[in-house]
Design a protein around this motif. Structure first.
Motif, short mmCIF file in Angstrom:
data_model
loop_
_atom_site.label_atom_id
_atom_site.label_comp_id
_atom_site.label_asym_id
_atom_site.label_seq_id
_atom_site.Cartn_x
_atom_site.Cartn_y
_atom_site.Cartn_z
N ASP A 32 0.94 -1.34 0.09
CA ASP A 32 0.03 0.08 -0.20
C ASP A 32 0.72 1.09 0.01
N GLU A 33 1.99 1.29 0.79
CA GLU A 33 2.81 2.44 0.82
C GLU A 33 3.30 2.88 -0.45
N HIS A 34 3.55 1.98 -1.28
CA HIS A 34 4.48 1.97 -2.79
C HIS A 34 3.31 2.49 -3.74
N HIS A 35 1.91 2.43 -3.42
CA HIS A 35 0.92 2.45 -4.50
C HIS A 35 0.02 3.55 -3.98
N VAL A 36 -0.64 4.26 -5.13
CA VAL A 36 -1.59 5.13 -4.94
C VAL A 36 -2.89 4.52 -4.93
N ARG A 37 -3.37 4.36 -3.55
CA ARG A 37 -4.77 3.43 -3.28
C ARG A 37 -5.79 4.05 -4.07
N GLU A 38 -6.10 5.27 -4.21
CA GLU A 38 -7.12 5.96 -5.13
C GLU A 38 -7.05 5.48 -6.62
N LEU A 39 -5.95 5.28 -6.81
CA LEU A 39 -5.81 4.87 -8.43
C LEU A 39 -5.83 3.34 -8.70
N ASN A 40 -5.96 2.59 -7.51
CA ASN A 40 -6.10 1.15 -7.95
C ASN A 40 -7.29 0.70 -8.61
N ALA A 41 -7.13 -0.09 -9.54
CA ALA A 41 -8.17 -0.47 -10.53
C ALA A 41 -8.00 -2.24 -10.67
N THR A 42 -7.54 -2.76 -9.66
CA THR A 42 -7.15 -4.12 -9.76
C THR A 42 -8.70 -4.74 -10.10
N SER A 43 -8.67 -5.80 -11.01
CA SER A 43 -9.93 -6.53 -11.19
C SER A 43 -9.85 -7.88 -11.27
N VAL A 44 -10.85 -8.58 -10.70
CA VAL A 44 -10.96 -10.10 -10.69
C VAL A 44 -11.62 -10.69 -11.78
N ALA A 45 -11.13 -11.42 -12.65
CA ALA A 45 -11.77 -12.18 -13.84
C ALA A 45 -12.64 -13.54 -13.23
N ARG A 46 -11.61 -14.28 -12.43
CA ARG A 46 -12.51 -15.66 -11.99
C ARG A 46 -12.23 -15.91 -10.71
N TYR A 85 0.73 0.78 -14.08
CA TYR A 85 1.14 -0.38 -14.71
C TYR A 85 0.10 -1.24 -14.62
N THR A 86 -0.08 -2.27 -15.55
CA THR A 86 -1.30 -3.51 -15.38
C THR A 86 -0.18 -4.82 -15.36
N ALA A 87 -0.63 -5.63 -14.53
CA ALA A 87 0.16 -6.94 -14.39
C ALA A 87 -0.95 -7.89 -14.50
N ALA A 88 -1.07 -9.01 -15.31
CA ALA A 88 -2.00 -10.07 -15.09
C ALA A 88 -1.56 -11.05 -14.08
N PHE A 89 -2.29 -11.57 -13.11
CA PHE A 89 -1.99 -12.40 -12.20
C PHE A 89 -2.96 -13.58 -12.17
N GLY A 141 -12.49 -27.66 -3.71
CA GLY A 141 -12.39 -28.09 -2.43
C GLY A 141 -11.91 -27.18 -1.65
N ASP A 142 -10.67 -27.42 -0.98
CA ASP A 142 -9.82 -26.41 -0.32
C ASP A 142 -8.98 -25.49 -0.94
N ASP A 143 -8.94 -25.49 -2.27
CA ASP A 143 -7.96 -24.82 -3.17
C ASP A 143 -8.95 -23.81 -4.13
N ALA A 144 -8.31 -22.57 -4.09
CA ALA A 144 -8.99 -21.54 -5.15
C ALA A 144 -8.04 -21.23 -5.95
N VAL A 145 -8.09 -20.64 -7.29
CA VAL A 145 -7.40 -19.97 -8.07
C VAL A 145 -8.26 -18.66 -8.46
N VAL A 146 -7.52 -17.71 -8.53
CA VAL A 146 -8.18 -16.39 -8.65
C VAL A 146 -7.31 -15.61 -9.81
N THR A 147 -7.87 -15.29 -10.85
CA THR A 147 -7.15 -14.54 -12.17
C THR A 147 -7.83 -13.09 -12.16
N GLY A 148 -7.05 -12.42 -12.71
CA GLY A 148 -7.27 -11.13 -13.03
C GLY A 148 -6.24 -10.22 -13.46
N ASP A 149 -6.34 -8.88 -13.11
CA ASP A 149 -5.10 -7.89 -13.80
C ASP A 149 -5.03 -7.05 -12.36
#
Length: 143
Positions: free
Chosen positions: A63-77, A102-106, A82-90
């Motif tokens: 958080d300290e290294h980024h501008v919170r108000e400009l965060n537009a991170t999104s979750v695609a899926r 910057y934008t980084a896929a994750f 079971g106990d595991d989950a995979v989250v994808t997005g940008d």
């Protein structure tokens, strides 16, 4: 329970509630970020982590290294098995020090046991992240 825990994790991260975010993790966590072992000085939040207290610091530094108000991170899926989950997005962030966006896929692999996160493996476009934090150039060994 896995989906609920993951959704709560994402909500707390988005709100910047670092201590409450860390409360979702088990005391013993399998933590991995898809980065070179040596990390990079421009991204001090990226390093090995252990335990709940250490995780709050990760989210604080991020958080300290980024501008919170400009965060537009999104979750695609969010995929749950079971106990595991995979989250994808940008991840969409703006570096506080440089103003560089910057934008980084994750992809995030999370394991939940007894309502607590025991695995957090994040795979992201680390080259985009380090370039944004280093003034646009790719550091040696990361190009």
């Amino acid at each position: 329970m896995t989906r609920d825990t993951v959704q709560e994790l994402l909500r707390r991260m988005a709100e910047g509630d670092h201590d409450r975010t860390a409360e979702l993790f088990a005391d013993d966590i399998d933590w991995k970020l898809g980065w070179p072992e040596q990390g990079h000085p421009a991204t001090p939040w990226i390093r090995p982590r252990t335990g709940r207290r250490d995780l709050a610091e990760h989210f604080r530094l991020l958080d300290e290294h980024h501008v919170r108000e400009l965060n537009a991170t999104s979750v695609a899926r969010i995929l749950v098995d079971g106990d595991d989950a995979v989250v994808t997005g940008d991840i969409v962030q703006t570096v506080r020090a440089t103003g560089t966006a910057y934008t980084a896929a994750f992809a995030l692999h999370v394991t939940v046991k007894d309502g607590l996160i025991t695995r957090f493996h994040l795979y992201e476009d680390s080259l985009s992240v380090v370039r944004a934090h280093s003034g646009g150039a790719a550091p040696a060994g990361l190009a």
